[in-house]
Design a protein around this motif. Structure first.
Motif, PDB file in Angstrom:
ATOM      1  N   ALA A 117       8.027  -9.610  -0.140  1.00 11.12           N
ATOM      2  CA  ALA A 117       6.581  -9.424   0.018  1.00 11.12           C
ATOM      3  C   ALA A 117       6.273  -8.097   0.707  1.00 11.12           C
ATOM      4  N   LEU A 118       7.082  -7.721   1.692  1.00 10.46           N
ATOM      5  CA  LEU A 118       6.886  -6.445   2.389  1.00 10.46           C
ATOM      6  C   LEU A 118       7.016  -5.273   1.408  1.00 10.46           C
ATOM      7  N   CYS A 119       8.078  -5.307   0.599  1.00 11.15           N
ATOM      8  CA  CYS A 119       8.300  -4.223  -0.369  1.00 11.15           C
ATOM      9  C   CYS A 119       7.205  -4.194  -1.431  1.00 11.15           C
ATOM     10  N   TYR A 155      13.465   3.313  -3.937  1.00 12.36           N
ATOM     11  CA  TYR A 155      13.681   3.228  -2.492  1.00 12.36           C
ATOM     12  C   TYR A 155      13.453   1.799  -1.988  1.00 12.36           C
ATOM     13  N   LEU A 156      12.420   1.142  -2.513  1.00 12.57           N
ATOM     14  CA  LEU A 156      12.090  -0.209  -2.047  1.00 12.57           C
ATOM     15  C   LEU A 156      12.630  -1.308  -2.976  1.00 12.57           C
ATOM     16  N   SER A 157      13.696  -0.977  -3.690  1.00 11.10           N
ATOM     17  CA  SER A 157      14.316  -1.945  -4.603  1.00 11.10           C
ATOM     18  C   SER A 157      15.284  -2.865  -3.861  1.00 11.10           C
ATOM     19  N   LYS A 158      15.611  -3.986  -4.487  1.00 16.33           N
ATOM     20  CA  LYS A 158      16.601  -4.927  -3.927  1.00 16.33           C
ATOM     21  C   LYS A 158      17.960  -4.241  -3.766  1.00 16.33           C
ATOM     22  N   GLU A 159      18.281  -3.342  -4.715  1.00 16.08           N
ATOM     23  CA  GLU A 159      19.577  -2.640  -4.675  1.00 16.08           C
ATOM     24  C   GLU A 159      19.683  -1.765  -3.424  1.00 16.08           C
ATOM     25  N   HIS A 160      18.609  -1.025  -3.134  1.00 15.11           N
ATOM     26  CA  HIS A 160      18.649  -0.163  -1.951  1.00 15.11           C
ATOM     27  C   HIS A 160      18.611  -0.996  -0.679  1.00 15.11           C
ATOM     28  N   LEU A 161      17.878  -2.080  -0.726  1.00 17.61           N
ATOM     29  CA  LEU A 161      17.813  -2.996   0.420  1.00 17.61           C
ATOM     30  C   LEU A 161      19.219  -3.461   0.805  1.00 17.61           C
ATOM     31  N   ALA A 162      20.035  -3.743  -0.201  1.00 13.48           N
ATOM     32  CA  ALA A 162      21.390  -4.257   0.042  1.00 13.48           C
ATOM     33  C   ALA A 162      22.396  -3.155   0.358  1.00 13.48           C
ATOM     34  N   ALA A 163      22.080  -1.918  -0.011  1.00 17.45           N
ATOM     35  CA  ALA A 163      23.048  -0.820   0.098  1.00 17.45           C
ATOM     36  C   ALA A 163      22.938  -0.070   1.413  1.00 17.45           C
ATOM     37  N   ILE A 164      23.023  -0.785   2.511  1.00 14.15           N
ATOM     38  CA  ILE A 164      22.817  -0.139   3.825  1.00 14.15           C
ATOM     39  C   ILE A 164      23.871   0.930   4.108  1.00 14.15           C
ATOM     40  N   GLU A 165      25.099   0.713   3.646  1.00 13.43           N
ATOM     41  CA  GLU A 165      26.196   1.632   3.944  1.00 13.43           C
ATOM     42  C   GLU A 165      26.087   2.960   3.191  1.00 13.43           C
ATOM     43  N   THR A 166      25.423   2.945   2.047  1.00 16.07           N
ATOM     44  CA  THR A 166      25.324   4.163   1.236  1.00 16.07           C
ATOM     45  C   THR A 166      23.880   4.612   1.030  1.00 16.07           C
ATOM     46  N   THR A 214       8.920   0.139   5.909  1.00 18.20           N
ATOM     47  CA  THR A 214       8.976  -1.081   5.097  1.00 18.20           C
ATOM     48  C   THR A 214      10.421  -1.516   4.895  1.00 18.20           C
ATOM     49  N   LEU A 215      11.291  -0.569   4.572  1.00 22.47           N
ATOM     50  CA  LEU A 215      12.703  -0.923   4.344  1.00 22.47           C
ATOM     51  C   LEU A 215      13.350  -1.449   5.620  1.00 22.47           C
ATOM     52  N   MET A 216      13.018  -0.839   6.764  1.00 26.04           N
ATOM     53  CA  MET A 216      13.559  -1.318   8.051  1.00 26.04           C
ATOM     54  C   MET A 216      13.146  -2.769   8.298  1.00 26.04           C
ATOM     55  N   LEU A 217      11.859  -3.074   8.092  1.00 26.48           N
ATOM     56  CA  LEU A 217      11.367  -4.441   8.303  1.00 26.48           C
ATOM     57  C   LEU A 217      11.961  -5.418   7.292  1.00 26.48           C
ATOM     58  N   ALA A 218      12.036  -4.978   6.037  1.00 25.00           N
ATOM     59  CA  ALA A 218      12.571  -5.845   4.978  1.00 25.00           C
ATOM     60  C   ALA A 218      14.036  -6.201   5.233  1.00 25.00           C
ATOM     61  N   ARG A 219      14.771  -5.284   5.858  1.00 20.64           N
ATOM     62  CA  ARG A 219      16.165  -5.567   6.205  1.00 20.64           C
ATOM     63  C   ARG A 219      16.272  -6.378   7.499  1.00 20.64           C
ATOM     64  N   ALA A 220      15.286  -6.224   8.367  1.00 23.83           N
ATOM     65  CA  ALA A 220      15.347  -6.888   9.677  1.00 23.83           C
ATOM     66  C   ALA A 220      15.127  -8.392   9.591  1.00 23.83           C
ATOM     67  N   VAL A 221      14.264  -8.827   8.679  1.00 19.16           N
ATOM     68  CA  VAL A 221      13.919 -10.254   8.626  1.00 19.16           C
ATOM     69  C   VAL A 221      14.989 -11.055   7.891  1.00 19.16           C
ATOM     70  N   ASP A 222      15.087 -12.349   8.235  1.00 12.61           N
ATOM     71  CA  ASP A 222      16.077 -13.214   7.583  1.00 12.61           C
ATOM     72  C   ASP A 222      15.434 -14.108   6.525  1.00 12.61           C
ATOM     73  N   ASP A 223      14.240 -13.715   6.090  1.00 11.40           N
ATOM     74  CA  ASP A 223      13.483 -14.491   5.111  1.00 11.40           C
ATOM     75  C   ASP A 223      13.347 -13.643   3.838  1.00 11.40           C
ATOM     76  N   PRO A 224      14.115 -13.950   2.775  1.00 13.72           N
ATOM     77  CA  PRO A 224      14.079 -13.140   1.559  1.00 13.72           C
ATOM     78  C   PRO A 224      12.685 -13.029   0.937  1.00 13.72           C
ATOM     79  N   ALA A 225      11.899 -14.098   1.034  1.00 12.69           N
ATOM     80  CA  ALA A 225      10.543 -14.059   0.459  1.00 12.69           C
ATOM     81  C   ALA A 225       9.675 -13.052   1.211  1.00 12.69           C
ATOM     82  N   LEU A 226       9.793 -13.025   2.537  1.00  5.70           N
ATOM     83  CA  LEU A 226       9.033 -12.070   3.347  1.00  5.70           C
ATOM     84  C   LEU A 226       9.515 -10.644   3.057  1.00  5.70           C
ATOM     85  N   SER A 227      10.819 -10.481   2.930  1.00  2.55           N
ATOM     86  CA  SER A 227      11.401  -9.176   2.609  1.00  2.55           C
ATOM     87  C   SER A 227      10.826  -8.640   1.293  1.00  2.55           C
TER      88      SER A 227
END
Length: 201
Positions: free
Chosen positions: A187-189, A102-113, A172-185
Motif C-alpha cells: 500500500a505504501l508503494c 524503484y518501488l517494485s517488489k524486486e527492489h524491495l527484496a534486493a536490499i544487498e544490491t 517510501t522504500l525505507m518504510l515499506a522495508r521496515a514494516v512486517d506487514d506485506p499488505a501495508l508495504s
C-alpha cells in the motif's frame, strides 16, 4: 627484429593489488547494504573477498576509508542501474519507469544490491565525514538524474520536483522495508506511485 613485450613483475603485482582492492570494495558495498555500516566488520569483508585480514592495511588506511569507497561504489551502481532503466524507456515515460522499478517488489527484496540510501539512510548521520561525503555525492547525482527527465530541466522547478520525487521514493522504500506487514508495504508503494506518477499503470 621482433620485440616481445613482457609484463614486468611490478606491473603484475600492481594489477593483482588493484583487482584485490576492487574485490574488497565490491564485498563491502554489498555488506553495508545487507548489514549496515556498524554491522560490517573488516574481517568478514576480507574473508568474503577471499583475502586475509592482515592484507587489509595494504589497501586502506582505515575502516572508514573502506566504508567511504563502499558507499561510493554502492551509489554508483544504483545510479548506473537507474540510468539504464531511464535509457530503456521512451523519453516521455522514463521517469515513470524509474519510479515503478524503484518501488517494485524486486527492489524491495534486493536490499544487498539495491539503492544504498534506502538501505542505509537512517545510519548516515552517524558516519564519518568521508563516508557521508561519498554518499552525498551519489545522492546529488540521483537527484540530477531525476531532474533531467523534466521538460523544464535546468529550471528551479525541475530541481525542486526532483528533490521531492527522490525523497518520496527513498522514504517510501525505507518504510515499506521496515514494516512486517506485506499488505501495508504494498500500500505504501502503491500510494507513493499514485501521487508521483498519477497517470502510470
Amino acid at each position: 627484429m621482433m620485440i616481445i613485450m613482457r609484463k614486468s613483475p611490478t606491473n603484475i603485482r600492481s594489477a593483482a593489488k588493484e583487482a584485490s582492492h576492487e574485490r574488497i570494495v565490491q564485498a563491502a558495498a554489498r555488506a553495508i547494504r545487507r548489514s549496515g555500516y556498524d554491522g560490517t566488520g573488516v574481517a568478514d569483508i576480507m574473508k568474503e573477498a577471499g583475502l586475509t585480514h592482515g592484507a587489509f592495511y595494504a589497501h586502506f588506511d582505515s575502516r572508514e576509508a573502506m566504508l567511504a569507497e563502499a558507499a561510493d561504489l554502492a551509489g554508483a551502481e544504483s545510479n548506473a542501474f537507474a540510468a539504464s532503466v531511464i535509457a530503456a524507456a521512451p523519453p516521455e515515460q522514463a521517469l515513470q519507469a524509474l519510479m515503478h522499478t524503484y518501488l517494485s517488489k524486486e527492489h524491495l527484496a534486493a536490499i544487498e544490491t539495491g539503492c544504498p540510501v534506502s538501505a542505509l539512510g537512517s545510519e548516515m548521520p552517524r558516519q564519518s565525514p568521508e563516508v557521508r561525503r561519498a554518499a552525498t555525492r551519489r545522492i546529488k547525482e540521483m537527484i540530477d538524474l531525476v531532474a533531467r527527465q523534466s521538460p523544464d530541466w535546468g529550471q528551479p522547478g525541475a530541481h525542486e520536483r526532483a528533490l521531492v520525487t527522490v525523497a518520496t521514493m527513498v522514504g517510501t522504500l525505507m518504510l515499506a522495508r521496515a514494516v512486517d506487514d506485506p499488505a501495508l508495504s504494498d500500500a505504501l508503494c502503491s500510494a507513493a506511485l499514485k501521487c508521483l506518477a498519477p497517470s502510470g499503470g
